[in-house]
Write an enzyme that holds these catalytic residues in place. Structure first.
Site: not given
Ligand code: 5RP
Length: 235
Positions: A31, A95-96, A103, A121
């Site tokens: 994204t 964290g995928g 981050e 999501k």
């Protein structure tokens, strides 16, 4: 509309939060990649970006955007990043893509987290997506046992090394009804660098003015007074 199209829409929607000539924080993931592409194609020229991963750095630099070290910028106005899951209180699993620690650092240095995530999501209770936990390699088994003790089923993301030289455990079936307390509990385990829950610090959210049935853009005010050292308000 398929998910790739939704990601492109949220990536483009985030442009409205970018101030020309500013330094922005940029997250990681597909994204965010859509956001970076939209930014590069837009007329908005930023001074520089602080990146949350080597992958994002490469993409930004390929598009002619300067990447600067967080140690040299001080606080940032905005951080733009995606999420793997969000709930009605805008608490997140991230964290995928394995970049959770950087981050969290860049997010913590920013006054506003603009979370760009498509509607697929959203969940009632976090946890269908396995929770990523970054661990110091030496502590992998120790942390895994502790996570089992917390009710989870950790799975080593074998072969994957984070940008910080660490490993990831993806934890299935954790009870995340109270994500704030679970974030703190996991982060306190010896050997854990951080977990992918972003639940503790979200005090304020405001949904996108655009069509929320299609996607979410929310501003999460990380700290009163701003993590980056300034005021801040809702939006
Ligand atoms: C990377 C992340 C990403 O924001 C998260 O995995 C969402 O990725 P995508 O936009 O590809 O669905 O936390 O560490």
């Amino acid at each position: 509309m398929n998910q790739d199209e939704l990601k492109r829409m949220v990536g483009e929607a985030a442009l409205e939060y970018v101030q020309p000539d500013s330094i922005i924080g940029v997250g990681t993931g597909s994204t965010v990649n859509c956001f970076i592409e939209a930014l590069i194609s837009s007329r908005i020229r930023i001074e520089a970006a602080v990146s949350s991963s080597e992958a994002t750095t490469r993409l930004l630099q390929a598009g002619g955007i300067e990447v600067v070290d967080l140690n040299h910028t001080g606080g940032l106005d905005i951080y733009i990043d995606g999420a793997d899951e969000f709930d009605a209180h805008r608490r997140l699993i991230k964290g995928g893509g394995g970049a959770l620690t950087r981050e969290k650092i860049v997010a913590a240095a920013s006054r506003t987290f603009v979370c760009i995530a498509d509607a697929s999501k959203q969940v009632d209770v976090l946890g269908a997506f396995p929770l990523p936990v970054e661990v110091i390699p030496l502590a992998r088994s120790l942390v895994a046992r502790k996570l089992v003790g917390l009710g989870g089923q950790p799975e080593w993301r074998e072969g994957y090394v984070t940008d910080n030289g660490n490993w990831i455990l993806d934890v299935h079936n954790l009870d995340l009804v109270d994500p704030v307390s679970m974030e703190k509990t996991i982060n306190d385990l010896a050997g854990v660098v951080t977990c992918g829950l972003f639940a503790i610090c979200l005090l304020y959210t405001s949904p996108s003015p655009r069509d929320q049935s299609l996607y979410l853009v929310c501003r999460l005010l990380l700290e009163k007074g701003g993590g980056g050292g300034g005021g801040g308000g809702g939006g």
